[in-house]
Design an enzyme around this catalytic site. Structure first.
Site, short mmCIF file in Angstrom:
data_model
loop_
_atom_site.label_atom_id
_atom_site.label_comp_id
_atom_site.label_asym_id
_atom_site.label_seq_id
_atom_site.Cartn_x
_atom_site.Cartn_y
_atom_site.Cartn_z
N THR A 1 -11.50 11.05 53.73
CA THR A 1 -11.67 10.27 52.50
C THR A 1 -13.12 9.84 52.34
O THR A 1 -13.84 9.69 53.34
CB THR A 1 -10.78 9.01 52.54
OG1 THR A 1 -11.21 8.08 51.54
CG2 THR A 1 -10.84 8.30 53.90
N ASP A 2 -13.54 9.61 51.10
CA ASP A 2 -14.91 9.10 50.88
C ASP A 2 -15.09 7.70 51.46
O ASP A 2 -16.21 7.25 51.66
CB ASP A 2 -15.27 9.13 49.38
CG ASP A 2 -14.39 8.26 48.50
OD1 ASP A 2 -13.40 7.67 49.01
OD2 ASP A 2 -14.67 8.16 47.28
N GLU A 3 -13.96 7.02 51.75
CA GLU A 3 -14.07 5.64 52.24
C GLU A 3 -14.74 5.56 53.61
O GLU A 3 -15.22 4.50 54.00
CB GLU A 3 -12.70 4.96 52.24
CG GLU A 3 -12.08 4.98 50.85
CD GLU A 3 -10.86 4.09 50.66
OE1 GLU A 3 -10.75 3.07 51.35
OE2 GLU A 3 -10.03 4.43 49.79
P1 NAD Z 1 0.63 8.86 51.12
O1 NAD Z 1 0.63 7.51 51.77
O2 NAD Z 1 1.21 9.01 49.75
O3 NAD Z 1 1.40 9.90 52.05
C1 NAD Z 1 1.24 9.94 53.44
C2 NAD Z 1 2.33 10.85 54.01
O4 NAD Z 1 2.14 10.94 55.43
C3 NAD Z 1 3.76 10.31 53.79
O5 NAD Z 1 4.60 11.36 53.38
C4 NAD Z 1 4.16 9.79 55.16
O6 NAD Z 1 5.56 9.85 55.39
C5 NAD Z 1 3.40 10.75 56.06
N1 NAD Z 1 3.17 10.21 57.40
C6 NAD Z 1 2.71 8.97 57.74
N2 NAD Z 1 2.67 8.85 59.08
C7 NAD Z 1 3.08 10.03 59.60
C8 NAD Z 1 3.23 10.54 60.93
N3 NAD Z 1 2.95 9.79 61.99
N4 NAD Z 1 3.66 11.80 61.08
C9 NAD Z 1 3.94 12.59 60.02
N5 NAD Z 1 3.84 12.16 58.74
C10 NAD Z 1 3.41 10.89 58.54
O7 NAD Z 1 -0.88 9.35 51.17
P2 NAD Z 1 -1.73 10.23 50.15
O8 NAD Z 1 -2.32 9.35 49.13
O9 NAD Z 1 -0.94 11.41 49.75
O10 NAD Z 1 -2.93 10.67 51.11
C11 NAD Z 1 -2.84 11.86 51.89
C12 NAD Z 1 -4.11 12.04 52.71
O11 NAD Z 1 -5.23 12.10 51.83
C13 NAD Z 1 -4.39 10.89 53.66
O12 NAD Z 1 -4.88 11.41 54.87
C14 NAD Z 1 -5.46 10.06 52.95
O13 NAD Z 1 -6.29 9.39 53.88
C15 NAD Z 1 -6.21 11.13 52.19
N6 NAD Z 1 -6.86 10.70 50.96
C16 NAD Z 1 -6.16 10.06 49.99
C17 NAD Z 1 -6.79 9.70 48.80
C18 NAD Z 1 -6.03 9.01 47.68
O14 NAD Z 1 -6.64 8.60 46.71
N7 NAD Z 1 -4.72 8.89 47.73
C19 NAD Z 1 -8.13 9.98 48.61
C20 NAD Z 1 -8.84 10.65 49.63
C21 NAD Z 1 -8.18 11.00 50.78
P1 TYD Z 2 -6.29 1.48 45.64
O1 TYD Z 2 -5.44 2.26 44.70
O2 TYD Z 2 -5.61 0.60 46.64
O3 TYD Z 2 -7.30 2.49 46.35
P2 TYD Z 2 -8.58 2.21 47.31
O4 TYD Z 2 -8.63 0.80 47.70
O5 TYD Z 2 -8.26 3.09 48.47
O6 TYD Z 2 -9.76 2.64 46.52
O7 TYD Z 2 -7.25 0.55 44.79
C1 TYD Z 2 -8.16 1.07 43.84
C2 TYD Z 2 -9.03 -0.08 43.35
O8 TYD Z 2 -8.20 -0.99 42.62
C3 TYD Z 2 -9.64 -0.88 44.49
O9 TYD Z 2 -10.96 -1.28 44.11
C4 TYD Z 2 -8.75 -2.09 44.61
C5 TYD Z 2 -8.25 -2.30 43.19
N1 TYD Z 2 -6.88 -2.88 43.08
C6 TYD Z 2 -6.67 -3.99 42.26
O10 TYD Z 2 -7.60 -4.51 41.62
N2 TYD Z 2 -5.40 -4.50 42.17
C7 TYD Z 2 -4.35 -3.96 42.88
O11 TYD Z 2 -3.21 -4.47 42.78
C8 TYD Z 2 -4.58 -2.80 43.70
C9 TYD Z 2 -3.47 -2.17 44.48
C10 TYD Z 2 -5.88 -2.30 43.77
#
Ligand code: NAD
Ligand code: TYD
Length: 379
Positions: free
Chosen positions: A134-136
Site C-alpha cells: 500500500t502507499d501508506e
Molecule cells: P479486505 O479487508 O477487504 O480483505 C482482506 C481479505 O483477507 C479478507 O477476505 C479476509 O478474510 C482475508 N484475510 C485476513 N486475514 C487472513 C489470513 N490470516 N489468512 C487468509 N486470509 C485472510 O482488504 P482489501 O481492501 O481488499 O485489501 C486487500 C489488500 O490490498 C491488502 O493487503 C491491503 O493492504 C491492500 N491495499 C488495499 C487498499 C484499499 O484501498 N483497500 C489500497 C492499497 C492496498
Molecule cells: P479509509 O477508508 O479508512 O482509508 P485509509 O485510512 O486507509 O486511507 O479512510 C479514508 C479517509 O477517510 C481517511 O483520511 C480517513 C477518513 N475517514 C473519515 O473521515 N471518516 C470515517 O468514518 C472513515 C472510516 C474514514
C-alpha cells in the site's frame, strides 16, 4: 496460467478474481481466505458454484495448510492480498495486524520457497510471488505540491496518459515514488511495511522471484462498509450521521478497483522480477469533497433531497496521515499501464452498485460489524 490468490474473498481480492476470470478465461484460479470479518464468501458464490475457482478456507498463518495448498495446486503466480486492512482497527487492536500482515506473509513466503525451489537449488521457471502492499508504507505527505520543481511527464507517457483527460500536467517531489523511504505511521502501515521488507529479504537471501505493488486508496463494489465510501452510502440510506474525521481536509488518491486489478495483472505478466511498482489514480481528493459528492450522487440516484445535514465532524483519527499521492510513472512507462476510469465514472458506478445491492450490505451490516461501529463512533 495458474493463480493462487490469498484474501480473495475480500474487497480487492474478489474484484481481482472476477477480473482474471473475465480477461483470462483459461486461467486456473485458487482462492485462499481465512474468512475473517472482512472476508465474504458471497463475493465469490457464483464462481465457486460454477467450478471456475477452487476455494480453500485457510489462514496464511497456517504453514501446514499453505504447504498442502501449494502441493495440490502448483501455482505459477501467488498474489497476496490477505491482510488486516483497516487503520482504525489497527489503532484499537494492533496485534492481529502483526500476526497476519507480517507473520502470515512470512509463512506464505516460506511455502512458496519450499514449493518452487528444486532440490539442486535452482528455481522452477515462470513463478512469481506478488505481494500487494500500500502507499501508506511511505508515510504522510505535506499538502504542498511538487517542491522544489515539478517534473514534467515524458512525451511517451503523456501519450498513454492522454487517454485520460483529467491527468495533472506534472509530478513533483511532493509525490511518493518507489524510491521514497518507508516511513509508516500507523500500526496497519507499519505491519504492511514490515511485510514488504520480508518479501525483499526472501528475494535477496533465497532468490525467490517477487514483486511488490504499492497502491493508493481503492473504491468500488464489494468494499467492506467500514471504509469511507461504502460507509457513507450506507449511512445516508439509514439517515445516520456521516462521520468526517478532523476538518475533512486529509487527501487521498482514489483509484477505481478494476484499474488496480489491471495494474496487478500487468506486473505479473510484464513486470521485471524483484521490482516495486507504484499504482495510483492521478486523482487526489480531500475527504470532504468525497463526502459531498457521494451525498449528491445518492440523492440523484434515489430522487431524494441531498442529506448534507448528516455531515458531522468528529474527533480526528490519532496520527491521521495528511496526504497520500502516488507518482505512478514507472508503472506507466514500463508496463504501459494507466488507470482508465475517471473518478466521475468510477464513483457513479460505485454508488449505483451499493444502491442496487442492498442485500449484500444488509448481510454485512448485521452482526459483529455493528458492535465495532458502536465502539468506534460511540453512536
Ligand atoms: P479486505 O479487508 O477487504 O480483505 C482482506 C481479505 O483477507 C479478507 O477476505 C479476509 O478474510 C482475508 N484475510 C485476513 N486475514 C487472513 C489470513 N490470516 N489468512 C487468509 N486470509 C485472510 O482488504 P482489501 O481492501 O481488499 O485489501 C486487500 C489488500 O490490498 C491488502 O493487503 C491491503 O493492504 C491492500 N491495499 C488495499 C487498499 C484499499 O484501498 N483497500 C489500497 C492499497 C492496498
Ligand atoms: P479509509 O477508508 O479508512 O482509508 P485509509 O485510512 O486507509 O486511507 O479512510 C479514508 C479517509 O477517510 C481517511 O483520511 C480517513 C477518513 N475517514 C473519515 O473521515 N471518516 C470515517 O468514518 C472513515 C472510516 C474514514
Amino acid at each position: 496460467m495458474n493463480y493462487f490468490i490469498t484474501g480473495g474473498a475480500g474487497f480487492i481480492g474478489a474484484n481481482f478474481v472476477k477480473y482474471i476470470l473475465r480477461t483470462h478465461p483459461d486461467a486456473r484460479v485458487t482462492v485462499v481466505d481465512a474468512l475473517t470479518y472482512a472476508g465474504n464468501i458471497d463475493n465469490l458464490a457464483e464462481e465457486i458454484r460454477d467450478g471456475r475457482i477452487r476455494f480453500i478456507h485457510a489462514s496464511i498463518n497456517d504453514a501446514e495448510a499453505m504447504a498442502r495448498a501449494f502441493e495440490e495446486t502448483e501455482p505459477d503466480f501467488v498474489v497476496n492480498f490477505a491482510a488486516e486492512t483497516h487503520v482504525d482497527r489497527s489503532i484499537t487492536g494492533p496485534r492481529v495486524f502483526a500476526d497476519t500482515n507480517i507473520l502470515g506473509t512470512m509463512t506464505l513466503l516460506e511455502a512458496a520457497r519450499r514449493a518452487w525451489r528444486r532440490p539442486d537449488g535452482s528455481w522452477q521457471s515462470g513463478k512469481r510471488f506478488l505481494h500487494i502492499s500500500t502507499d501508506e508504507v511511505y508515510g504522510s505527505l505535506p499538502k504542498e505540491y511538487g517542491e522544489p520543481k515539478p517534473i514534467a511527464i515524458p512525451d511517451d507517457i503523456r501519450a498513454l496518459v492522454a487517454r485520460r483527460r483529467d491527468v495533472p500536467a506534472a509530478f513533483g517531489s511532493g509525490f511518493f515514488t518507489e524510491k521514497t523511504p518507508l516511513a509508516p505511521r500507523s500500526p496497519y502501515s507499519a505491519a504492511k511495511a514490515s511485510a514488504d521488507m520480508m518479501v525483499m529479504a526472501w528475494h535477496h537471501t533465497y532468490g525467490l522471484p517477487v514483486n511488490i505493488t504499492r497502491c493508493s486508496n481503492n473504491y468500488g463494489p464489494m468494499q467492506f462498509p467500514e471504509k469511507l465510501i461504502p460507509l457513507l452510502i450506507n449511512n445516508i440510506q439509514q439517515g445516520r450521521e456521516l462521520p468526517v474525521y478532523g476538518k475533512g481536509l486529509n487527501v487521498r488518491d482514489w483509484l477505481y478497483v478494476d484499474d488496480h486489478c489491471s495494474a496487478i495483472d500487468a506486473v505479473l505478466l510484464h513486470g521485471r522480477p524483484n521490482e516495486v511498482y507504484n499504482i495510483g489514480g492521478f486523482n487526489e481528493k480531500t475527504n470532504i469533497d468525497i463526502v459531498r459528492q457521494v451525498v449528491d450522487l445518492v440523492a440523484e440516484f434515489t430522487g431524494t433531497a441531498p442529506r448534507h445535514d448528516l455531515i458531522t465532524y468528529v474527533t480526528d483519527r490519532p496520527g491521521h496521515d495528511m496526504r497520500y499521492a502516488i507518482d505512478p510513472l514507472k508503472t506507466a512507462a514500463e508496463l504501459g499501464w494507466v488507470p482508465l476510469t475517471t473518478f466521475e465514472q468510477g464513483i457513479r458506478r460505485t454508488v449505483r452498485w451499493y444502491l442496487d445491492n442492498p442485500e449484500w450490505v444488509r448481510k454485512i451490516v448485521s452482526g459483529e460489524y455493528m458492535d465495532y461501529y458502536k465502539k468506534q463512533y460511540n453512536r
